[in-house]
Scaffold this motif. Sequence first.
Motif, PDB file in Angstrom:
ATOM      1  N   VAL A 464      25.628 -56.687  20.170  1.00  0.00           N
ATOM      2  CA  VAL A 464      25.462 -55.857  18.972  1.00  0.00           C
ATOM      3  C   VAL A 464      24.023 -55.363  18.960  1.00  0.00           C
ATOM      4  O   VAL A 464      23.081 -56.167  18.983  1.00  0.00           O
ATOM      5  CB  VAL A 464      25.776 -56.648  17.697  1.00  0.00           C
ATOM      6  CG1 VAL A 464      25.551 -55.787  16.457  1.00  0.00           C
ATOM      7  CG2 VAL A 464      27.220 -57.142  17.724  1.00  0.00           C
ATOM      8  N   VAL A 465      23.844 -54.039  18.954  1.00  0.00           N
ATOM      9  CA  VAL A 465      22.510 -53.449  19.059  1.00  0.00           C
ATOM     10  C   VAL A 465      22.240 -52.505  17.898  1.00  0.00           C
ATOM     11  O   VAL A 465      23.168 -52.014  17.239  1.00  0.00           O
ATOM     12  CB  VAL A 465      22.332 -52.688  20.395  1.00  0.00           C
ATOM     13  CG1 VAL A 465      22.422 -53.637  21.572  1.00  0.00           C
ATOM     14  CG2 VAL A 465      23.359 -51.565  20.524  1.00  0.00           C
ATOM     15  N   LYS A 466      20.963 -52.242  17.691  1.00  0.00           N
ATOM     16  CA  LYS A 466      20.536 -51.301  16.657  1.00  0.00           C
ATOM     17  C   LYS A 466      19.299 -50.567  17.155  1.00  0.00           C
ATOM     18  O   LYS A 466      18.306 -51.198  17.524  1.00  0.00           O
ATOM     19  CB  LYS A 466      20.221 -52.037  15.357  1.00  0.00           C
ATOM     20  CG  LYS A 466      19.958 -51.129  14.161  1.00  0.00           C
ATOM     21  CD  LYS A 466      19.780 -51.970  12.898  1.00  0.00           C
ATOM     22  CE  LYS A 466      19.755 -51.113  11.653  1.00  0.00           C
ATOM     23  NZ  LYS A 466      19.607 -51.944  10.424  1.00  0.00           N
ATOM     24  N   SER A 467      19.385 -49.238  17.171  1.00  0.00           N
ATOM     25  CA  SER A 467      18.303 -48.411  17.683  1.00  0.00           C
ATOM     26  C   SER A 467      17.766 -47.533  16.559  1.00  0.00           C
ATOM     27  O   SER A 467      18.524 -47.114  15.681  1.00  0.00           O
ATOM     28  CB  SER A 467      18.826 -47.527  18.826  1.00  0.00           C
ATOM     29  OG  SER A 467      17.813 -46.660  19.287  1.00  0.00           O
ATOM     30  N   PRO A 468      16.464 -47.261  16.540  1.00  0.00           N
ATOM     31  CA  PRO A 468      15.913 -46.415  15.474  1.00  0.00           C
ATOM     32  C   PRO A 468      16.370 -44.969  15.535  1.00  0.00           C
ATOM     33  O   PRO A 468      16.251 -44.242  14.540  1.00  0.00           O
ATOM     34  CB  PRO A 468      14.398 -46.536  15.679  1.00  0.00           C
ATOM     35  CG  PRO A 468      14.219 -46.957  17.095  1.00  0.00           C
ATOM     36  CD  PRO A 468      15.423 -47.775  17.437  1.00  0.00           C
ATOM     37  N   VAL A 469      16.903 -44.558  16.685  1.00  0.00           N
ATOM     38  CA  VAL A 469      17.447 -43.203  16.807  1.00  0.00           C
ATOM     39  C   VAL A 469      18.749 -43.272  17.594  1.00  0.00           C
ATOM     40  O   VAL A 469      18.917 -44.127  18.467  1.00  0.00           O
ATOM     41  CB  VAL A 469      16.466 -42.238  17.521  1.00  0.00           C
ATOM     42  CG1 VAL A 469      15.222 -42.023  16.676  1.00  0.00           C
ATOM     43  CG2 VAL A 469      16.090 -42.756  18.896  1.00  0.00           C
ATOM     44  N   ALA A 470      19.672 -42.373  17.292  1.00  0.00           N
ATOM     45  CA  ALA A 470      20.913 -42.323  18.057  1.00  0.00           C
ATOM     46  C   ALA A 470      20.632 -41.813  19.466  1.00  0.00           C
ATOM     47  O   ALA A 470      19.707 -41.034  19.693  1.00  0.00           O
ATOM     48  CB  ALA A 470      21.915 -41.419  17.348  1.00  0.00           C
ATOM     49  N   GLY A 471      21.454 -42.296  20.411  1.00  0.00           N
ATOM     50  CA  GLY A 471      21.305 -41.839  21.779  1.00  0.00           C
ATOM     51  C   GLY A 471      21.282 -42.997  22.751  1.00  0.00           C
ATOM     52  O   GLY A 471      21.806 -44.080  22.467  1.00  0.00           O
ATOM     53  N   ALA A 472      20.673 -42.775  23.915  1.00  0.00           N
ATOM     54  CA  ALA A 472      20.666 -43.778  24.967  1.00  0.00           C
ATOM     55  C   ALA A 472      19.950 -45.043  24.511  1.00  0.00           C
ATOM     56  O   ALA A 472      18.841 -44.981  23.965  1.00  0.00           O
ATOM     57  CB  ALA A 472      19.997 -43.225  26.216  1.00  0.00           C
ATOM     58  N   THR A 473      20.574 -46.185  24.726  1.00  0.00           N
ATOM     59  CA  THR A 473      19.918 -47.458  24.415  1.00  0.00           C
ATOM     60  C   THR A 473      18.903 -47.840  25.478  1.00  0.00           C
ATOM     61  O   THR A 473      18.004 -48.638  25.222  1.00  0.00           O
ATOM     62  CB  THR A 473      20.952 -48.590  24.290  1.00  0.00           C
ATOM     63  OG1 THR A 473      21.606 -48.756  25.565  1.00  0.00           O
ATOM     64  CG2 THR A 473      21.976 -48.292  23.210  1.00  0.00           C
TER      65      THR A 473
END
Length: 789
Positions: A464-473
């Motif tokens: 389960v991940v969370k990135s500050p911006v959508a797109g490539a992790t």
Amino acid sequence: MPSPAHAEVQAEVLAAGNQPYASYWHPNTLLSWDPATDPDARFNRSRIPRAARASDPTLKANPNARAGEGRIASLVSFAPTSNNPSQGAPDANYYAFPYWQYVDTLVFWGGSASEGLILAPNATVIDAAHRNGVKVYGTVFFPPAAYGGQIQWVRDFVQKSGSAYPVTDKLVQVAQHYGFDGWFINQETGGGDTALATEVRNALTYARSRGPVEFMWYDAMTESGPVSWQDGLTSANDAFLQDGATRVSDSMFLDFGWSAAKQTASRTNARGLGRSEFELYAGIDTEANGYNSSVPWSSVFPDGQPHVTGLGLYRPEWTWKSSTSRADFYSRDARYWVGANGDPSNTTTTSSWKGLASYVAESTAVTTKPFVTSFNAGHGDFYAVGGERLGAGGWNNLSLQDVPPTYRWIVQSTGTKLTPAVDFTDAYEGGSSLRLSGRLDAANTVRLYQSRLPVAADTRLSVVVKSPVAGATNLSAAVSFTDAPASFTYLPLGVTTGTGWETKTLDLSGYAGRTIAQLGLRAEAAATVDAYEIRVGRLAVYDGGIDAVAAPTGLSVLGVTDVSSTRKTLRLGWTAASGPVHHYDVFRRDADGTRVHLGGTTGDAYFVPRLDRAGTSATSTIEVEAVGAEGGRSTVARTEVTWSGDPVASNLAVGQPATADSQCATAESPAKAVNGSVTGGTTDKWCSLGAQKWIEVDLGTTRALSRFVVQHAGAGGESATWNTRAFSIEVRSAATDPWQTVVTETANTAGTSTHPVTTTARYVRLSITTPTQTTDPAARIYEFEAWGT
């Protein structure tokens, strides 16, 4: 903690919703203990079996560390003897120990002449230790006469009934009922003789035959009776370890004055008794100076040679007690356990304290499926469920701590290394997550867990991940297998569609028949990312789909205490769900359908330290939900709690989450200013030496406020010259609102100041401009009270 003598008193205790504590006794009061009549026993019981551990020498982090030799026993005082909460507390400031992988046995240290000599560990410590494969011992402490010790208590300990030793029978019963592994016996009371020493040995031998229960003996009382510390295993004390063919104790903690010669002799003596030298723990006292303590390391862990004995740590919680903040605690704890570099693979330092990882290879308890971690540290400032913050305020509860990473931290890169950290600002489950951040200019492999997880045809790995911006992790799961344990396979996690938590599930069927040796993460981008950041909220390996979880039944209120017309404490009980359960979550369900997380436990009873009334509602709905080992959730069990009368003004700040600009010491945290007490001594306060001195309290919801009361230095018994002189109080209803000043004081001299207001707010803030009547720079606030309904 003896049972009440009269049935009517027992009924009164059962009817109350008071705080349960870890159990403690004197020898004779222990004889009357019965878990069926002790109202706290249900809350102190652990049901987590001790996990199997493994250690692959080819995967050890530090080239100098040795596996399968000297082990570590850790003697830790989590709280005073009579004040160890059974199931955590609403305070994030706690010794939430994260380096279980280096410890073999944890001793729940305590005991005092005035409170009780015998202290059983609480459920949270047992749960956390057993999840990590660590044994837990309670303490039996017979203090020196200078500290109130009485030789009669030792005689009480060995009293006989026929051929039985009733007190040690009770020690076995307590350990088996509460679910821990044994007892640390610390007999330092002088005045004994050979007959008494022989009876002590006989009592331990008898108890072991009634077990299973283990004993660790402290090098103090000798076989002839007097207390005479040997600083090693000698002919004067060896019968307390092994008496001819009889195994008396399972291990021995050697007093602090050992040397190379004494260590070598101890090893020889242990082998001569047919015992392992690694059942001896050479004690080091770090209570006062932590990693600044002087230790003759080569006498126990000589470079490039087999270990001579194990190592016994006395009071490693110095790292917490000496710290000024949570970040400072984690920095100190890392230096204590893995060295100044915060990397167990690199303990190179000019300091004589290289860190325990330099000597002892880490073990792993990640040996069975399912394996799930949310990087929950066992304390935090809020509580999240499925990425939603359902609990506000600080908390600690080691029963909810996930197995920490085996390697904390190892980052492999040919470029700039990313910084891994346990992040307390966001979480998927619990109060923390894993955050990777920094300049990403080359591939970074972050080793997290050593493991022994067999892969089947339906095994899955989810992240389960969370990135500050959508797109490539720019992130992959990193997996190695036991047939090539140092060689990682990388499984890309792809892209995120938004900025919330997202689950990436990977099919491992192509690796069926192999066994996972390591789990980690790899960050790599096609072009340099100057400020890379990603959070990992869960890492899980399991077979098939997420299993259904049966619900608990028979939820009932065992006791209620009315703190005010708007607040209660509760004792809850239920019938455990059938099938495996990781833990139970407890919630308050409001009329609008929202849920508030009240806490969690692995058992079938829970103490709710704070139940707040929602407005003027006449009832509150309580829900308990079982959480499965794979993260699945059951339907809920429900019960109702009734409120009576109209709400009346009370101090709404008590027990609420408090933050501040700084604190002078660990014992003077902002939580001390909202604990409802001014009489706990000179550390029962919040203290700040910061340039901007402020304390802020979150009341949980917007409340109508009628007055503020500030208890200054004089209220706590300190000099009136240290009373705060100039300050303001500000309020706001939302975290995004501007602060509104409702109180301004420029010439206060009183120890207690009262400030009427008519306002509504959720957040209240005390800002101090002149901290004392003199030039003393420290602000001292014993209580910051916000009265209202």
